[in-house]
Design a protein around this motif. Structure first.
Motif, PDB file in Angstrom:
ATOM      1  N   GLY A   1      29.101  46.192  43.846  1.00 19.75           N
ATOM      2  CA  GLY A   1      28.997  44.760  44.094  1.00 19.75           C
ATOM      3  C   GLY A   1      29.654  43.891  43.040  1.00 19.75           C
ATOM      4  N   ILE A   2      30.309  44.476  42.047  1.00 13.25           N
ATOM      5  CA  ILE A   2      30.959  43.622  41.067  1.00 13.25           C
ATOM      6  C   ILE A   2      32.430  43.407  41.402  1.00 13.25           C
ATOM      7  CG2 ILE A   2      29.408  44.210  39.185  1.00 13.25           C
ATOM      8  CD1 ILE A   2      31.696  46.013  38.085  1.00 13.25           C
ATOM      9  N   ALA A   3      32.892  43.958  42.519  1.00 10.84           N
ATOM     10  CA  ALA A   3      34.273  43.732  42.923  1.00 10.84           C
ATOM     11  C   ALA A   3      34.447  42.256  43.248  1.00 10.84           C
ATOM     12  CB  ALA A   3      34.613  44.584  44.134  1.00 10.84           C
ATOM     13  N   HIS A   4      35.587  41.726  42.910  1.00 12.58           N
ATOM     14  CA  HIS A   4      35.845  40.310  43.111  1.00 12.58           C
ATOM     15  C   HIS A   4      36.780  40.106  44.287  1.00 12.58           C
ATOM     16  CE1 HIS A   4      33.810  39.213  39.433  1.00 12.58           C
ATOM     17  NE2 HIS A   4      34.424  40.236  38.843  1.00 12.58           N
ATOM     18  N   ALA A   5      36.608  38.995  44.967  1.00 14.78           N
ATOM     19  CA  ALA A   5      37.470  38.665  46.091  1.00 14.78           C
ATOM     20  C   ALA A   5      38.884  38.395  45.590  1.00 14.78           C
ATOM     21  CB  ALA A   5      36.927  37.433  46.814  1.00 14.78           C
ATOM     22  N   ALA A   6      39.855  38.711  46.420  1.00 12.17           N
ATOM     23  CA  ALA A   6      41.253  38.461  46.096  1.00 12.17           C
ATOM     24  C   ALA A   6      41.609  37.036  46.502  1.00 12.17           C
ATOM     25  CB  ALA A   6      42.136  39.450  46.841  1.00 12.17           C
ATOM     26  N   SER A   7      42.542  36.460  45.804  1.00 12.76           N
ATOM     27  CA  SER A   7      43.000  35.113  46.121  1.00 12.76           C
ATOM     28  C   SER A   7      44.515  35.081  46.027  1.00 12.76           C
ATOM     29  CB  SER A   7      42.392  34.092  45.154  1.00 12.76           C
ATOM     30  OG  SER A   7      42.846  32.794  45.476  1.00 12.76           O
ATOM     31  N   ILE A   8      45.150  34.497  47.029  1.00  9.43           N
ATOM     32  CA  ILE A   8      46.602  34.357  47.047  1.00  9.43           C
ATOM     33  C   ILE A   8      46.893  32.856  47.085  1.00  9.43           C
ATOM     34  CG2 ILE A   8      48.720  34.827  48.313  1.00  9.43           C
ATOM     35  CD1 ILE A   8      47.321  37.319  49.449  1.00  9.43           C
ATOM     36  N   THR A   9      47.679  32.377  46.124  1.00  8.72           N
ATOM     37  CA  THR A   9      47.969  30.951  46.007  1.00  8.72           C
ATOM     38  C   THR A   9      49.327  30.633  46.609  1.00  8.72           C
ATOM     39  OG1 THR A   9      46.653  30.849  43.992  1.00  8.72           O
ATOM     40  CG2 THR A   9      48.161  29.032  44.388  1.00  8.72           C
ATOM     41  N   GLN A  10      49.374  29.502  47.318  1.00 13.50           N
ATOM     42  CA  GLN A  10      50.585  29.057  47.999  1.00 13.50           C
ATOM     43  C   GLN A  10      50.706  27.546  47.802  1.00 13.50           C
ATOM     44  OE1 GLN A  10      50.090  29.316  52.275  1.00 13.50           O
ATOM     45  NE2 GLN A  10      52.243  29.714  52.578  1.00 13.50           N
ATOM     46  N   SER A  11      51.888  27.052  47.485  1.00 16.35           N
ATOM     47  CA  SER A  11      52.103  25.612  47.336  1.00 16.35           C
ATOM     48  C   SER A  11      52.173  24.944  48.706  1.00 16.35           C
ATOM     49  CB  SER A  11      53.418  25.340  46.594  1.00 16.35           C
ATOM     50  OG  SER A  11      53.352  25.845  45.290  1.00 16.35           O
ATOM     51  N   PHE A  12      51.747  23.658  48.757  1.00 16.41           N
ATOM     52  CA  PHE A  12      51.905  22.883  49.982  1.00 16.41           C
ATOM     53  C   PHE A  12      52.521  21.531  49.664  1.00 16.41           C
ATOM     54  CE2 PHE A  12      47.694  21.365  48.691  1.00 16.41           C
ATOM     55  CZ  PHE A  12      47.804  19.999  48.910  1.00 16.41           C
TER      56      PHE A  12
ATOM     57  N   TRP B   1      44.166  31.032  49.243  1.00 13.89           N
ATOM     58  CA  TRP B   1      43.599  31.813  50.337  1.00 13.89           C
ATOM     59  C   TRP B   1      42.688  32.871  49.727  1.00 13.89           C
ATOM     60  CZ3 TRP B   1      45.045  30.327  55.272  1.00 13.89           C
ATOM     61  CH2 TRP B   1      46.132  29.459  55.348  1.00 13.89           C
ATOM     62  N   ARG B   2      41.377  32.815  50.009  1.00 11.21           N
ATOM     63  CA  ARG B   2      40.398  33.737  49.416  1.00 11.21           C
ATOM     64  C   ARG B   2      40.000  34.813  50.416  1.00 11.21           C
ATOM     65  NH1 ARG B   2      35.510  31.716  48.276  1.00 11.21           N
ATOM     66  NH2 ARG B   2      35.804  29.835  49.477  1.00 11.21           N
ATOM     67  N   TYR B   3      40.150  36.055  49.989  1.00 13.17           N
ATOM     68  CA  TYR B   3      39.800  37.208  50.812  1.00 13.17           C
ATOM     69  C   TYR B   3      38.626  37.946  50.182  1.00 13.17           C
ATOM     70  CZ  TYR B   3      44.322  36.458  53.005  1.00 13.17           C
ATOM     71  OH  TYR B   3      45.380  35.903  53.677  1.00 13.17           O
ATOM     72  N   GLY B   4      37.785  38.560  51.012  1.00 12.13           N
ATOM     73  CA  GLY B   4      36.664  39.358  50.526  1.00 12.13           C
ATOM     74  C   GLY B   4      37.114  40.738  50.122  1.00 12.13           C
ATOM     75  N   THR B   5      36.137  41.598  49.857  1.00 11.10           N
ATOM     76  CA  THR B   5      36.455  42.947  49.374  1.00 11.10           C
ATOM     77  C   THR B   5      36.220  44.029  50.419  1.00 11.10           C
ATOM     78  OG1 THR B   5      34.235  43.137  48.477  1.00 11.10           O
ATOM     79  CG2 THR B   5      35.962  42.338  46.984  1.00 11.10           C
ATOM     80  N   ALA B   6      35.615  43.683  51.557  1.00  8.62           N
ATOM     81  CA  ALA B   6      35.363  44.684  52.596  1.00  8.62           C
ATOM     82  C   ALA B   6      36.685  45.053  53.274  1.00  8.62           C
ATOM     83  CB  ALA B   6      34.380  44.136  53.620  1.00  8.62           C
ATOM     84  N   SER B   7      36.665  46.081  54.078  1.00  7.55           N
ATOM     85  CA  SER B   7      37.859  46.484  54.805  1.00  7.55           C
ATOM     86  C   SER B   7      37.592  46.375  56.303  1.00  7.55           C
ATOM     87  CB  SER B   7      38.231  47.918  54.438  1.00  7.55           C
ATOM     88  OG  SER B   7      39.406  48.286  55.109  1.00  7.55           O
TER      89      SER B   7
END
Length: 161
Positions: A21-32, A51-57
């Motif tokens: 449970g200590i895995a962190h969500a991934a985030s991808i940044t994009q300019s607008f 853009w925030r993504y969780g850790t599940a598959s």
């Protein structure tokens, strides 16, 4: 070399097993960027979409963090190239999951700069945001519309490998 790899693999496995449970969500940044579409660019919004993504598959979409600013000209300290026109600017951010609107935020500025930070689609019932549409419109301050808008700009969720 193989012993070092084995030790590293075991250390990783122990970290996952001992501290789940200590895995962190991934985030991808994009300019607008979006503007009001007029010759002077009276209304402009720009910033970043996180853009925030969780850790599940498969990786679930947790929401989109929006950070930036809305600028409405003329600015009190800016050049006099854009004269006062009696209009204010409104930036609208709409999050979609497929064809369904799941969230919307609006920010307003009149002859100034308004910074903002908010999250689109970040609630637990969200089915996942796969695109955000940004549009800047201008409306008269005192009289009734006609209002006008720049072209809506669509930002798609970045692909995750």
């Amino acid at each position: 070399m193989r012993a070092a790899r084995l030790v590293a693999a075991l250390a990783t496995l122990l970290t996952v097993v001992v501290a789940p449970g200590i895995a962190h969500a991934a985030s991808i940044t994009q300019s607008f960027y979006a503007d009001s579409g007029d010759a002077c660019r009276y209304g402009v919004t720009d910033g970043t979409l996180g853009w925030r993504y969780g850790t599940a598959s498969p990786l679930p979409m947790l929401g989109v963090d929006v950070s930036g600013k809305l600028t409405d000209r003329p600015l009190p300290s800016g050049p006099a190239t854009c004269t006062g026109d009696g209009y204010y600017s409104r930036a609208t951010f709409i999050a979609y999951a497929g064809a369904v609107e799941v969230d919307r935020q609006t920010r307003v500025a009149d002859n100034g700069v308004v910074p903002f930070t908010f999250t689109l689609g970040g609630n637990s019932t969200s089915t996942g945001v796969n695109r955000v549409v940004v549009q800047v419109c201008r409306s008269p301050v005192i009289t009734l519309p006609p209002s006008y808008c720049g072209k809506p700009v669509t930002y798609l969720a970045p692909p995750v490998a």
